[in-house]
Write a protein that holds these residues in place. Structure first.
Motif, PDB file in Angstrom:
ATOM      1  N   GLY A 109      47.060  37.879  33.663  1.00 33.20           N
ATOM      2  CA  GLY A 109      48.225  38.744  33.859  1.00 33.20           C
ATOM      3  C   GLY A 109      47.816  40.175  34.181  1.00 33.20           C
ATOM      4  N   GLN A 110      46.843  40.695  33.431  1.00 34.01           N
ATOM      5  CA  GLN A 110      46.345  42.050  33.671  1.00 34.01           C
ATOM      6  C   GLN A 110      45.723  42.185  35.061  1.00 34.01           C
ATOM      7  OE1 GLN A 110      47.923  43.838  31.015  1.00 34.01           O
ATOM      8  NE2 GLN A 110      46.127  45.069  31.424  1.00 34.01           N
ATOM      9  N   ALA A 111      44.890  41.203  35.420  1.00 42.54           N
ATOM     10  CA  ALA A 111      44.187  41.258  36.705  1.00 42.54           C
ATOM     11  C   ALA A 111      45.166  41.183  37.875  1.00 42.54           C
ATOM     12  CB  ALA A 111      43.167  40.121  36.789  1.00 42.54           C
ATOM     13  N   LEU A 112      46.168  40.331  37.762  1.00 41.20           N
ATOM     14  CA  LEU A 112      47.157  40.231  38.838  1.00 41.20           C
ATOM     15  C   LEU A 112      47.929  41.532  38.969  1.00 41.20           C
ATOM     16  CD1 LEU A 112      48.557  36.608  38.330  1.00 41.20           C
ATOM     17  CD2 LEU A 112      46.894  37.400  40.024  1.00 41.20           C
ATOM     18  N   MET A 113      48.290  42.117  37.842  1.00 38.24           N
ATOM     19  CA  MET A 113      49.029  43.379  37.869  1.00 38.24           C
ATOM     20  C   MET A 113      48.175  44.479  38.508  1.00 38.24           C
ATOM     21  SD  MET A 113      50.944  45.352  34.744  1.00 38.24           S
ATOM     22  CE  MET A 113      49.412  45.696  33.871  1.00 38.24           C
ATOM     23  N   GLU A 114      46.907  44.554  38.139  1.00 40.46           N
ATOM     24  CA  GLU A 114      46.016  45.576  38.700  1.00 40.46           C
ATOM     25  C   GLU A 114      45.827  45.411  40.200  1.00 40.46           C
ATOM     26  OE1 GLU A 114      42.429  45.417  36.385  1.00 40.46           O
ATOM     27  OE2 GLU A 114      43.483  46.040  34.560  1.00 40.46           O
ATOM     28  N   LYS A 115      45.833  44.172  40.677  1.00 36.09           N
ATOM     29  CA  LYS A 115      45.683  43.907  42.116  1.00 36.09           C
ATOM     30  C   LYS A 115      47.006  44.007  42.858  1.00 36.09           C
ATOM     31  CE  LYS A 115      41.500  42.987  43.381  1.00 36.09           C
ATOM     32  NZ  LYS A 115      40.807  43.744  44.383  1.00 36.09           N
ATOM     33  N   GLY A 116      48.108  44.141  42.115  1.00 35.76           N
ATOM     34  CA  GLY A 116      49.424  44.204  42.756  1.00 35.76           C
ATOM     35  C   GLY A 116      49.897  42.845  43.250  1.00 35.76           C
ATOM     36  N   MET A 117      49.363  41.786  42.669  1.00 38.07           N
ATOM     37  CA  MET A 117      49.753  40.423  43.064  1.00 38.07           C
ATOM     38  C   MET A 117      50.843  39.901  42.133  1.00 38.07           C
ATOM     39  SD  MET A 117      46.210  38.410  43.899  1.00 38.07           S
ATOM     40  CE  MET A 117      47.020  37.092  44.792  1.00 38.07           C
ATOM     41  N   THR A 118      51.768  39.175  42.692  1.00 40.63           N
ATOM     42  CA  THR A 118      52.784  38.508  41.889  1.00 40.63           C
ATOM     43  C   THR A 118      52.295  37.107  41.525  1.00 40.63           C
ATOM     44  OG1 THR A 118      53.883  37.542  43.803  1.00 40.63           O
ATOM     45  CG2 THR A 118      54.628  39.739  43.096  1.00 40.63           C
ATOM     46  N   ALA A 160      46.183  30.053  45.121  1.00 38.36           N
ATOM     47  CA  ALA A 160      45.467  29.117  44.248  1.00 38.36           C
ATOM     48  C   ALA A 160      45.943  27.674  44.399  1.00 38.36           C
ATOM     49  CB  ALA A 160      45.617  29.554  42.792  1.00 38.36           C
ATOM     50  N   HIS A 161      46.964  27.465  45.218  1.00 34.58           N
ATOM     51  CA  HIS A 161      47.505  26.125  45.476  1.00 34.58           C
ATOM     52  C   HIS A 161      48.045  25.459  44.211  1.00 34.58           C
ATOM     53  CE1 HIS A 161      45.885  26.490  49.484  1.00 34.58           C
ATOM     54  NE2 HIS A 161      44.693  26.769  48.962  1.00 34.58           N
ATOM     55  N   VAL A 162      48.785  26.249  43.432  1.00 35.71           N
ATOM     56  CA  VAL A 162      49.476  25.736  42.247  1.00 35.71           C
ATOM     57  C   VAL A 162      50.903  26.278  42.270  1.00 35.71           C
ATOM     58  CG1 VAL A 162      47.394  25.520  40.832  1.00 35.71           C
ATOM     59  CG2 VAL A 162      48.692  27.653  40.781  1.00 35.71           C
ATOM     60  N   LEU A 171      37.768  35.179  42.148  1.00 34.72           N
ATOM     61  CA  LEU A 171      37.485  35.617  43.518  1.00 34.72           C
ATOM     62  C   LEU A 171      38.567  36.546  44.064  1.00 34.72           C
ATOM     63  CD1 LEU A 171      36.154  32.288  45.068  1.00 34.72           C
ATOM     64  CD2 LEU A 171      34.832  34.350  44.564  1.00 34.72           C
ATOM     65  N   LEU A 172      39.822  36.223  43.779  1.00 34.61           N
ATOM     66  CA  LEU A 172      40.934  37.014  44.315  1.00 34.61           C
ATOM     67  C   LEU A 172      41.076  38.371  43.641  1.00 34.61           C
ATOM     68  CD1 LEU A 172      43.684  34.265  44.688  1.00 34.61           C
ATOM     69  CD2 LEU A 172      42.526  35.482  46.540  1.00 34.61           C
ATOM     70  N   THR A 173      40.809  38.429  42.347  1.00 36.13           N
ATOM     71  CA  THR A 173      41.037  39.676  41.623  1.00 36.13           C
ATOM     72  C   THR A 173      39.779  40.523  41.469  1.00 36.13           C
ATOM     73  OG1 THR A 173      40.650  38.670  39.442  1.00 36.13           O
ATOM     74  CG2 THR A 173      42.930  38.645  40.296  1.00 36.13           C
ATOM     75  N   ASP A 174      38.612  39.902  41.565  1.00 38.06           N
ATOM     76  CA  ASP A 174      37.335  40.605  41.389  1.00 38.06           C
ATOM     77  C   ASP A 174      37.332  41.388  40.079  1.00 38.06           C
ATOM     78  OD1 ASP A 174      34.733  41.266  42.175  1.00 38.06           O
ATOM     79  OD2 ASP A 174      35.404  43.158  43.078  1.00 38.06           O
ATOM     80  N   ASN A 175      37.801  40.718  39.017  1.00 38.65           N
ATOM     81  CA  ASN A 175      37.948  41.354  37.716  1.00 38.65           C
ATOM     82  C   ASN A 175      36.916  40.788  36.741  1.00 38.65           C
ATOM     83  OD1 ASN A 175      38.955  41.664  34.913  1.00 38.65           O
ATOM     84  ND2 ASN A 175      40.673  42.693  35.924  1.00 38.65           N
ATOM     85  N   PRO A 176      35.973  41.615  36.276  1.00 38.24           N
ATOM     86  CA  PRO A 176      34.927  41.102  35.385  1.00 38.24           C
ATOM     87  C   PRO A 176      35.454  40.623  34.030  1.00 38.24           C
ATOM     88  CG  PRO A 176      34.797  43.486  35.542  1.00 38.24           C
ATOM     89  CD  PRO A 176      35.808  43.040  36.556  1.00 38.24           C
ATOM     90  N   PHE A 177      36.516  41.244  33.531  1.00 34.12           N
ATOM     91  CA  PHE A 177      37.077  40.821  32.243  1.00 34.12           C
ATOM     92  C   PHE A 177      37.713  39.436  32.352  1.00 34.12           C
ATOM     93  CE2 PHE A 177      37.158  45.487  32.151  1.00 34.12           C
ATOM     94  CZ  PHE A 177      36.296  45.675  31.077  1.00 34.12           C
ATOM     95  N   LEU A 178      38.324  39.171  33.505  1.00 38.70           N
ATOM     96  CA  LEU A 178      38.887  37.845  33.752  1.00 38.70           C
ATOM     97  C   LEU A 178      37.763  36.813  33.834  1.00 38.70           C
ATOM     98  CD1 LEU A 178      41.360  36.072  34.343  1.00 38.70           C
ATOM     99  CD2 LEU A 178      41.078  36.657  36.755  1.00 38.70           C
TER     100      LEU A 178
END
Length: 75
Positions: A11-20, A28-30, A55-62
């Motif tokens: 959730g955090q990574a998507l928010m930081e990337k501006g992805m819904t 992700a095909h889901v 790969l999409l978020t490039d977030n190390p915590f994720l």
């Protein structure tokens, strides 16, 4: 790490990337419902979805949370 660390980090990574959830679900095909379930701890994301999310978020915590969940905390 908490029981749903991957979901929280997703959730955090998507928010930081501006992805819904919808845009991530297409990539992700889901279903968007599956993404919601992963974020809220109702389902465990399969390995391919975890890889795609990293790969999409490039977030190390994720990446750390995904590895922890996938190895049951043994790595």
């Amino acid at each position: 790490m908490s029981a749903n660390s991957y979901g929280h980090q997703l959730g955090q990574a998507l928010m930081e990337k501006g992805m819904t959830q919808l845009s991530f679900s297409f990539e992700a095909h889901v279903s968007p419902e599956s993404v919601s379930a992963y974020k809220n701890g109702r389902a465990i994301a399969p390995p391919d979805v975890k890889s795609k999310s990293i790969l999409l978020t490039d977030n190390p915590f994720l990446a750390i949370a995904a590895a922890h969940e996938s190895t049951a905390g043994t790595s």
